[in-house]
Write a protein that holds these residues in place. Structure first.
Motif, PDB file in Angstrom:
ATOM      1  N   MET A   1       0.855  -1.190   0.000  1.00 58.61           N
ATOM      2  CA  MET A   1       0.000   0.000   0.000  1.00 58.61           C
ATOM      3  C   MET A   1       0.889   1.238   0.000  1.00 58.61           C
ATOM      4  O   MET A   1       1.831   1.322   0.789  1.00 58.61           O
ATOM      5  CB  MET A   1      -0.897  -0.014   1.242  1.00 58.61           C
ATOM      6  CG  MET A   1      -1.957   1.097   1.244  1.00 58.61           C
ATOM      7  SD  MET A   1      -2.998   1.033   2.722  1.00 58.61           S
ATOM      8  CE  MET A   1      -3.816  -0.538   2.527  1.00 58.61           C
ATOM      9  N   ASN A   2       0.584   2.209  -0.869  1.00 61.07           N
ATOM     10  CA  ASN A   2       1.445   3.374  -0.924  1.00 61.07           C
ATOM     11  C   ASN A   2       1.131   4.346   0.212  1.00 61.07           C
ATOM     12  O   ASN A   2       0.079   4.263   0.876  1.00 61.07           O
ATOM     13  CB  ASN A   2       1.362   4.063  -2.291  1.00 61.07           C
ATOM     14  CG  ASN A   2      -0.008   4.654  -2.575  1.00 61.07           C
ATOM     15  OD1 ASN A   2      -0.650   5.249  -1.717  1.00 61.07           O
ATOM     16  ND2 ASN A   2      -0.464   4.484  -3.811  1.00 61.07           N
ATOM     17  N   SER A   3       2.031   5.284   0.423  1.00 59.59           N
ATOM     18  CA  SER A   3       1.943   6.180   1.573  1.00 59.59           C
ATOM     19  C   SER A   3       0.714   7.086   1.514  1.00 59.59           C
ATOM     20  O   SER A   3       0.109   7.407   2.547  1.00 59.59           O
ATOM     21  CB  SER A   3       3.218   7.024   1.668  1.00 59.59           C
ATOM     22  OG  SER A   3       3.448   7.720   0.464  1.00 59.59           O
ATOM     23  N   GLU A   4       0.326   7.494   0.307  1.00 53.57           N
ATOM     24  CA  GLU A   4      -0.858   8.367   0.183  1.00 53.57           C
ATOM     25  C   GLU A   4      -2.113   7.641   0.629  1.00 53.57           C
ATOM     26  O   GLU A   4      -2.970   8.218   1.318  1.00 53.57           O
ATOM     27  CB  GLU A   4      -0.996   8.836  -1.262  1.00 53.57           C
ATOM     28  CG  GLU A   4       0.087   9.829  -1.696  1.00 53.57           C
ATOM     29  CD  GLU A   4      -0.121  10.306  -3.120  1.00 53.57           C
ATOM     30  OE1 GLU A   4      -1.133   9.904  -3.737  1.00 53.57           O
ATOM     31  OE2 GLU A   4       0.715  11.081  -3.605  1.00 53.57           O
ATOM     32  N   ASN A   5      -2.244   6.389   0.233  1.00 53.12           N
ATOM     33  CA  ASN A   5      -3.423   5.615   0.636  1.00 53.12           C
ATOM     34  C   ASN A   5      -3.464   5.419   2.145  1.00 53.12           C
ATOM     35  O   ASN A   5      -4.526   5.511   2.774  1.00 53.12           O
ATOM     36  CB  ASN A   5      -3.427   4.256  -0.060  1.00 53.12           C
ATOM     37  CG  ASN A   5      -3.674   4.375  -1.556  1.00 53.12           C
ATOM     38  OD1 ASN A   5      -4.171   5.386  -2.025  1.00 53.12           O
ATOM     39  ND2 ASN A   5      -3.314   3.346  -2.309  1.00 53.12           N
ATOM     40  N   ILE A   6      -2.285   5.137   2.728  1.00 58.54           N
ATOM     41  CA  ILE A   6      -2.226   4.955   4.179  1.00 58.54           C
ATOM     42  C   ILE A   6      -2.620   6.248   4.890  1.00 58.54           C
ATOM     43  O   ILE A   6      -3.385   6.240   5.858  1.00 58.54           O
ATOM     44  CB  ILE A   6      -0.818   4.502   4.605  1.00 58.54           C
ATOM     45  CG1 ILE A   6      -0.552   3.076   4.095  1.00 58.54           C
ATOM     46  CG2 ILE A   6      -0.655   4.564   6.125  1.00 58.54           C
ATOM     47  CD1 ILE A   6       0.854   2.583   4.344  1.00 58.54           C
ATOM     48  N   ALA A   7      -2.084   7.369   4.411  1.00 61.84           N
ATOM     49  CA  ALA A   7      -2.397   8.664   5.018  1.00 61.84           C
ATOM     50  C   ALA A   7      -3.898   8.951   4.964  1.00 61.84           C
ATOM     51  O   ALA A   7      -4.488   9.446   5.945  1.00 61.84           O
ATOM     52  CB  ALA A   7      -1.612   9.772   4.325  1.00 61.84           C
ATOM     53  N   SER A   8      -4.533   8.634   3.851  1.00 60.83           N
ATOM     54  CA  SER A   8      -5.969   8.899   3.718  1.00 60.83           C
ATOM     55  C   SER A   8      -6.775   8.018   4.672  1.00 60.83           C
ATOM     56  O   SER A   8      -7.789   8.459   5.238  1.00 60.83           O
ATOM     57  CB  SER A   8      -6.417   8.676   2.274  1.00 60.83           C
ATOM     58  OG  SER A   8      -6.306   7.303   1.908  1.00 60.83           O
ATOM     59  N   ILE A   9      -6.328   6.773   4.874  1.00 63.52           N
ATOM     60  CA  ILE A   9      -7.021   5.873   5.809  1.00 63.52           C
ATOM     61  C   ILE A   9      -6.897   6.390   7.237  1.00 63.52           C
ATOM     62  O   ILE A   9      -7.855   6.359   8.020  1.00 63.52           O
ATOM     63  CB  ILE A   9      -6.467   4.445   5.687  1.00 63.52           C
ATOM     64  CG1 ILE A   9      -6.838   3.841   4.339  1.00 63.52           C
ATOM     65  CG2 ILE A   9      -6.973   3.562   6.833  1.00 63.52           C
ATOM     66  CD1 ILE A   9      -6.170   2.514   4.051  1.00 63.52           C
ATOM     67  N   VAL A  10      -5.694   6.894   7.593  1.00 64.61           N
ATOM     68  CA  VAL A  10      -5.493   7.432   8.944  1.00 64.61           C
ATOM     69  C   VAL A  10      -6.362   8.662   9.165  1.00 64.61           C
ATOM     70  O   VAL A  10      -6.967   8.836  10.238  1.00 64.61           O
ATOM     71  CB  VAL A  10      -3.995   7.755   9.171  1.00 64.61           C
ATOM     72  CG1 VAL A  10      -3.809   8.506  10.492  1.00 64.61           C
ATOM     73  CG2 VAL A  10      -3.172   6.470   9.174  1.00 64.61           C
ATOM     74  N   VAL A  11      -6.466   9.538   8.162  1.00 68.38           N
ATOM     75  CA  VAL A  11      -7.308  10.739   8.292  1.00 68.38           C
ATOM     76  C   VAL A  11      -8.770  10.338   8.471  1.00 68.38           C
ATOM     77  O   VAL A  11      -9.491  10.898   9.315  1.00 68.38           O
ATOM     78  CB  VAL A  11      -7.145  11.650   7.045  1.00 68.38           C
ATOM     79  CG1 VAL A  11      -8.207  12.749   7.050  1.00 68.38           C
ATOM     80  CG2 VAL A  11      -5.761  12.256   7.018  1.00 68.38           C
TER      81      VAL A  11
END
Length: 624
Positions: A1-11
């Motif tokens: 999973m790329n970092s942008e997808n992870i960041a969006s899930i955390v938000v």
């Protein structure tokens, strides 16, 4: 999973009300999970007005110890706490601690909060990151149960950083406990794999106070990415180690050409990978493993020798394992020959942390091109294949000047083949008023003078002899170059070999080991040494030093097919063997000393037999 997808899930997780689960960020060692937390996720969370707390679980053994850590991490947020009792106690305890310190009284601050636990806090505006889950010493069921108490009942936002593959390395029994409670505590596992293209520029931010270095990194950003991408190396700790090492190297040699900086960059990068992956060790910082010899023609010669041995049909012997230098060459150098130059000082620094700045400066000085003399400038202009662009006057001047200089021996003897080719061509086309015989005479006069400079270029020579002459008319000058090079090389190698006699004479223990390691891949180190002279030096050594010498000889010739590696060592070793035999037969020798001589004699006998056998087999094979 790329970092942008992870960041969006955390938000999305942060914005979801009344969550009752934690998130798990899973990734291998060194992939930069902690860096991703600090650099990317932490700012996003703080933008949402949540108080952030970071706790490493590394080495924590009990829930009480974890509670205490969490409690003290919460102290900075007392002023925001709605519980006035906590705030008052914090003020009182602070005064008590100050008074106690003045009176040199030992007070454990946690004792001042007896009866007050972390349960007293409001966690609805907190975000806690627990790092190093796999390194925690608390039983997994207890640990996850503790965390679950906050995420399920107090709506705590929580992120756990872990390398799941390593959780069970120390205790396989943890697996059942972990999976039995994991699904209850962790709502989603986010598998993190760093994207080098985006992570590398983020790592550069660390050096914003070093403007020159930061500028250099940005200029070479794509190049750095390609090095690590080619090696499939995404370990952020290794890349960070490389960047720190490179900064320290370059700040010691600021004013050097970009080409030299690029060489240091490439070498530091690949050595960092090798060192951090455990293929190079700190105690090898002065064992260069032949990496200074790793050139295209060196490898071609090694492969040719290997092929020649295979032709002999030695099926009973397994194929020889590649040396470290060969493996290194294939892994890193073969595709980037133009970028590779081995700096001993940089190698020692990466492995040991000690940078010999004077040595590095001298190594770089040797890499700088010399300012061309009038002879060299004339040579470059005429030999550039651009002579057709000259005016007639320019051409006449250059051809006359270079011919004069070459007859005076002004050029390297290795240049005379190229000079021969050009001048014979000029004569054939009627561009100069000289016959081939006249040109040949001038060439041979000049090369004889040039050879007196005793300047030897083994790399150029190896390059030259790997190709046949393109025009038979230059063959005589090629033969002369080979003759002169061979004679000079023999004298130079004799001089290098005499270093061994000097070390033996002085009984320098460390230098003996260093010398054999340094010359490990040198075929000529022993070849031109006089075996009788070597015996005389050894005969004056102590038993301890004689033993050390035997060990070094054993290490040098321990592999099979020694002829392939040291084709000309036989004569010296055989002379030494005969001298020892004579000494044993003609002298009364103390028991232990005699034993040591006999051990060395046996070793030399076996080694000479191997060298001699290889010679015989090679002769038979090529006759057939």
């Amino acid at each position: 999973m790329n970092s942008e997808n992870i960041a969006s899930i955390v938000v999305e997780y942060i914005e979801t009300q009344n969550t009752q689960y934690a998130l798990l960020l899973n990734g291998g060692w060194g992939t930069g999970k902690t860096f991703f937390w600090k650099d990317t996720l932490l700012p996003l969370i703080q933008q949402k007005n949540l108080d952030t707390i970071y706790i490493s679980l590394n080495g924590i053994k009990t829930i009480d110890a974890l509670q205490k850590q969490l409690f003290f991490k919460l102290i900075p947020y007392f002023d925001k706490a709605q519980n006035k009792t906590l705030k008052a106690l914090a003020t009182i305890s602070g005064n008590l601690i100050k008074s106690a310190s003045k009176a040199f009284i030992k007070v454990d601050p946690s004792d001042l909060f007896q009866g007050i636990g972390v349960d007293n806090f409001d966690f609805s505006k907190k975000f806690i990151c627990f790092d190093d889950l796999e390194r925690c010493r608390i039983p997994m069921k207890e640990l996850l149960g503790f965390i679950n108490g906050f995420v399920e009942h107090k709506n705590l936002k929580c992120l756990i950083l872990a390398d799941e593959d390593k959780i069970f390395e120390t205790d396989e029994n943890q697996k059942t406990n972990y999976y039995s409670i994991k699904e209850k505590v962790i709502g989603r596992v986010l598998n993190y794999k760093p994207e080098l293209k985006s992570v590398i520029p983020q790592l550069f931010n660390k050096y914003e106070n070093d403007k020159a270095f930061l500028s250099f990194l940005k200029k070479n950003e794509n190049y750095i990415f390609r090095i690590f991408d080619e090696q499939k190396e995404d370990n952020i700790r290794i890349i960070s180690f490389f960047l720190d090492s490179l900064q320290n190297v370059l700040k010691c040699v600021i004013d050097i050409e970009d080409e030299l900086k690029k060489e240091l960059l490439f070498l530091t990068a690949i050595l960092s990978i090798e060192f951090k992956r455990g293929f190079l060790k700190s105690n090898e910082s002065h064992d260069y493993k032949g990496l200074g010899n790793t050139t295209y023609f060196w490898y071609q010669e090694v492969e040719s020798d290997r092929l020649r041995v295979n032709i002999l049909g030695k099926k009973e012997e397994p194929e020889k394992e590649k040396t470290y230098a060969e493996t290194f060459y294939l892994k890193y150098v073969s595709n980037r020959l133009e970028d590779y130059h081995f700096y001993e000082s940089a190698y020692t620094y990466v492995l040991s942390g000690y940078l010999n700045v004077d040595k590095l400066s001298k190594e770089l000085e040797k890499r700088k091109p010399e300012q061309p003399t009038k002879e060299q400038e004339a040579f470059s202009n005429l030999m550039s294949y651009n002579f057709r662009k000259f005016t007639d006057d320019e051409f006449a001047t250059y051809t006359a000047d270079v011919l004069k200089y070459l007859e005076e021996g002004a050029y390297s003897m290795y240049s005379y083949e190229q000079l021969s080719g050009f001048y014979h061509f000029f004569a054939e086309k009627g561009l100069i008023d000289y016959t081939n015989d006249e040109i040949e005479k001038k060439l041979f006069t000049g090369i004889q003078i040039a050879s007196k400079k005793n300047e030897i270029d083994r790399r150029f020579y190896d390059n030259m002899i790997h190709f046949e002459v393109s025009n038979p008319i230059v063959q005589p000058i090629r033969d002369k170059i080979i003759e002169l090079h061979t004679a000079l090389n023999k004298e130079l190698v004799k001089e290098e070999s005499n270093q061994l006699i000097e070390v033996l004479t002085k009984e320098e223990y460390e230098k003996l080991d260093e010398l054999f390691k340094d010359k490990k891949f040198n075929k000529d180190f022993i070849a031109y040494l006089d075996g009788q002279v070597l015996f005389q030096a050894l005969n004056k050594n102590t038993n301890q030093f004689l033993t050390l010498f035997r060990n070094e000889i054993k290490e040098r010739y321990k592999h099979t097919n020694v002829k392939m590696f040291y084709p000309d060592d036989y004569e010296c070793l055989y002379q030494l063997h005969l001298a020892i035999q004579k000494h044993l037969n003609e002298n009364e020798i103390p028991t232990l000393r005699k034993f040591l001589w006999e051990e060395l004699e046996t070793l030399l006998d076996n080694t000479c037999e191997a060298l001699k056998k290889d010679d015989a087999e090679l002769g038979t094979a090529f006759k057939s």
